[in-house]
Design an enzyme around this catalytic site. Sequence first.
Site, PDB file in Angstrom:
ATOM      1  N   HIS A 220     -70.193-134.205 -52.067  1.00 12.23           N
ATOM      2  CA  HIS A 220     -69.392-133.291 -52.901  1.00 12.23           C
ATOM      3  C   HIS A 220     -68.134-133.963 -53.455  1.00 12.23           C
ATOM      4  CE1 HIS A 220     -71.462-129.819 -50.607  1.00 12.23           C
ATOM      5  NE2 HIS A 220     -71.962-129.888 -51.822  1.00 12.23           N
TER       6      HIS A 220
ATOM      7  N   HIS B 116     -65.469-126.788 -49.925  1.00 17.03           N
ATOM      8  CA  HIS B 116     -66.439-126.625 -51.010  1.00 17.03           C
ATOM      9  C   HIS B 116     -67.607-125.829 -50.427  1.00 17.03           C
ATOM     10  CE1 HIS B 116     -68.845-127.991 -54.596  1.00 17.03           C
ATOM     11  NE2 HIS B 116     -69.799-127.591 -53.766  1.00 17.03           N
TER      12      HIS B 116
ATOM     13  N   ARG C  46     -79.510-125.356 -44.962  1.00 14.22           N
ATOM     14  CA  ARG C  46     -79.365-126.511 -44.063  1.00 14.22           C
ATOM     15  C   ARG C  46     -78.586-126.107 -42.826  1.00 14.22           C
ATOM     16  NH1 ARG C  46     -76.873-130.364 -48.486  1.00 14.22           N
ATOM     17  NH2 ARG C  46     -77.558-128.861 -50.033  1.00 14.22           N
TER      18      ARG C  46
ATOM     19  N   ARG D  86     -74.359-113.177 -51.283  1.00 11.90           N
ATOM     20  CA  ARG D  86     -74.296-111.820 -51.860  1.00 11.90           C
ATOM     21  C   ARG D  86     -75.325-110.903 -51.233  1.00 11.90           C
ATOM     22  NH1 ARG D  86     -74.204-114.405 -57.732  1.00 11.90           N
ATOM     23  NH2 ARG D  86     -75.535-115.753 -56.498  1.00 11.90           N
TER      24      ARG D  86
ATOM     25  N   GLY E 296     -66.762-120.044 -52.048  1.00 13.00           N
ATOM     26  CA  GLY E 296     -65.311-120.196 -51.935  1.00 13.00           C
ATOM     27  C   GLY E 296     -64.557-119.544 -53.080  1.00 13.00           C
ATOM     28  N   GLU E 297     -65.138-119.602 -54.293  1.00 13.57           N
ATOM     29  CA  GLU E 297     -64.443-119.042 -55.449  1.00 13.57           C
ATOM     30  C   GLU E 297     -64.647-117.540 -55.578  1.00 13.57           C
ATOM     31  OE1 GLU E 297     -65.717-121.231 -58.976  1.00 13.57           O
ATOM     32  OE2 GLU E 297     -65.470-123.103 -57.869  1.00 13.57           O
TER      33      GLU E 297
ATOM     34  N   GLU F 264     -67.392-130.007 -61.585  1.00  8.61           N
ATOM     35  CA  GLU F 264     -67.924-131.360 -61.353  1.00  8.61           C
ATOM     36  C   GLU F 264     -68.299-132.039 -62.666  1.00  8.61           C
ATOM     37  OE1 GLU F 264     -70.489-129.259 -58.780  1.00  8.61           O
ATOM     38  OE2 GLU F 264     -70.079-130.567 -57.079  1.00  8.61           O
TER      39      GLU F 264
HETATM   40  P1  ADP Z   1     -74.688-124.954 -55.573  1.00  9.61           P
HETATM   41  O1  ADP Z   1     -74.412-125.664 -54.287  1.00  9.61           O
HETATM   42  O2  ADP Z   1     -76.131-124.686 -55.831  1.00  9.61           O
HETATM   43  O3  ADP Z   1     -73.916-125.496 -56.786  1.00  9.61           O
HETATM   44  P2  ADP Z   1     -72.943-122.668 -55.912  1.00  9.61           P
HETATM   45  O4  ADP Z   1     -71.637-123.367 -55.859  1.00  9.61           O
HETATM   46  O5  ADP Z   1     -73.379-122.075 -57.210  1.00  9.61           O
HETATM   47  O6  ADP Z   1     -74.110-123.511 -55.284  1.00  9.61           O
HETATM   48  O7  ADP Z   1     -72.849-121.476 -54.831  1.00  9.61           O
HETATM   49  C1  ADP Z   1     -73.941-120.672 -54.511  1.00  9.61           C
HETATM   50  C2  ADP Z   1     -73.500-119.690 -53.438  1.00  9.61           C
HETATM   51  O8  ADP Z   1     -72.400-118.918 -53.944  1.00  9.61           O
HETATM   52  C3  ADP Z   1     -74.579-118.698 -53.018  1.00  9.61           C
HETATM   53  O9  ADP Z   1     -74.618-118.578 -51.602  1.00  9.61           O
HETATM   54  C4  ADP Z   1     -74.096-117.396 -53.585  1.00  9.61           C
HETATM   55  O10 ADP Z   1     -74.436-116.327 -52.767  1.00  9.61           O
HETATM   56  C5  ADP Z   1     -72.600-117.575 -53.564  1.00  9.61           C
HETATM   57  N1  ADP Z   1     -71.935-116.663 -54.513  1.00  9.61           N
HETATM   58  C6  ADP Z   1     -71.895-116.755 -55.846  1.00  9.61           C
HETATM   59  N2  ADP Z   1     -71.230-115.676 -56.362  1.00  9.61           N
HETATM   60  C7  ADP Z   1     -70.848-114.915 -55.307  1.00  9.61           C
HETATM   61  C8  ADP Z   1     -70.135-113.684 -55.157  1.00  9.61           C
HETATM   62  N3  ADP Z   1     -69.665-113.019 -56.211  1.00  9.61           N
HETATM   63  N4  ADP Z   1     -69.935-113.217 -53.909  1.00  9.61           N
HETATM   64  C9  ADP Z   1     -70.412-113.885 -52.845  1.00  9.61           C
HETATM   65  N5  ADP Z   1     -71.071-115.046 -52.900  1.00  9.61           N
HETATM   66  C10 ADP Z   1     -71.304-115.551 -54.122  1.00  9.61           C
END
Ligand code: ADP
Length: 389
Positions: A178, A205, A238, A282, A327-328, A376
């Site tokens: 990451h 992250h 994982r 979610r 996280g966001e 990224e």
């Molecule tokens: P990747 O590692 O594939 O780039 P992302 O950074 O897109 O993954 O993150 C995917 C994760 O973020 C999933 O577990 C999804 O449930 C979570 N996520 C995305 N939006 C929300 C939200 N509004 N509330 C809670 N979790 C979320």
Amino acid sequence: MSETVLVLNAGSSSLKFAAYDIEDLSVRLRGSVSRIGDGASIEVTRGDDAIEPSGASSLADGDHADHMRWLLNSIGDWLPETRVAALGHRVVHGGQAFSEPVRVDAAILEKLDALSPLAPSHQPHNLAPIRAVADIWPDAPQIACFDTSFHRTQPRLAELFALPRRFANQGVLRYGFHGLSYDYIAGRTPSVLGDVASGRVVVAHLGHGASMCAMKGGRSVATTMGFTALDGLMMGKRCGALDPGVVLHLMEEDGLSLTDVRTLLYKESGLCGVSGESDDVRSLLDSETPEAAEALDLFAYRAAREIGSLAAALDGLDALIFTAGIGENSADMRRRICAHCGWLGVHIDDDANDSGGPMISKAGGAASAWVIPTDEEIVIARAVKKAID
Ligand code: ADP
């Protein structure tokens, strides 16, 4: 005719792409293909407008190479009067040799291929588009940017496993991943955090893949992922850190093969395995089963334990930053994690957390907490511009 940098981020069943103006690196176009090989779904946006991707219906069962050909053929239609001047690729593993982005030729590609066993779920998929582009546009400069590079500033102790020395000499070390995301966050912290950015910072992250990085003065000093992207935090599918004795037990007593173990640890564990329902936070937050609740609690508990470990590597903590999908976007998961971090001086402000920050902690605590969205792709676009300038 203007020129663009095309950034590609290829996963096992997805292809994300973005095109940037080469002069000011403004975004001209973004897109993604998900579920490649399984009825692929395609989204492309130019500014605020969704583009209808022509020819997409014939790609439903296509593989990565089919989608790459389609993308390279289509981009001229989506961005007329524009030429792709160079491409940048996210490549998960750069091993010890690649601590900076590199222009890819046949010899470099061979070296990157040799790292595939270290990242079997990612590396082959990251390299496939490089080959596809080389076939179609053999003269286009292609720059590989690595998720491991940012961590090459780590002290030797943070990289070593307690294995016999010969393994470290062979490159069996903690690499960390990451890094493109951490690089972006490190660049943002001075303007968001002010003076605190030069202190002891842990960045979380938290996406489908999840890791944390301890930074001092914006440089990586420790991270939770190790030799592969399997170590550290519990993730979507994982397992994260696991007693290696469990693997021995499963193979010796339960007769699991190497392939079974690989599938178990990379694809059937984490939130998915513990909940028995989903790898998506979610869905688990919406679920009413005790298994889903326990999976989320375990995710937060394990994350908090790793924060404690990284705080030890930093000799304390000044700031905690959340980024990536969970996280966001998930105030709930941030609250659960921070609930274990009061002893480090992190005291969350519920209203600020619910509204997404950027600062989500109460003023006056020994450590502050923040939300900073990651990017990224722009890190890759900047690296490409620098490489071809
Ligand atoms: P990747 O590692 O594939 O780039 P992302 O950074 O897109 O993954 O993150 C995917 C994760 O973020 C999933 O577990 C999804 O449930 C979570 N996520 C995305 N939006 C929300 C939200 N509004 N509330 C809670 N979790 C979320």
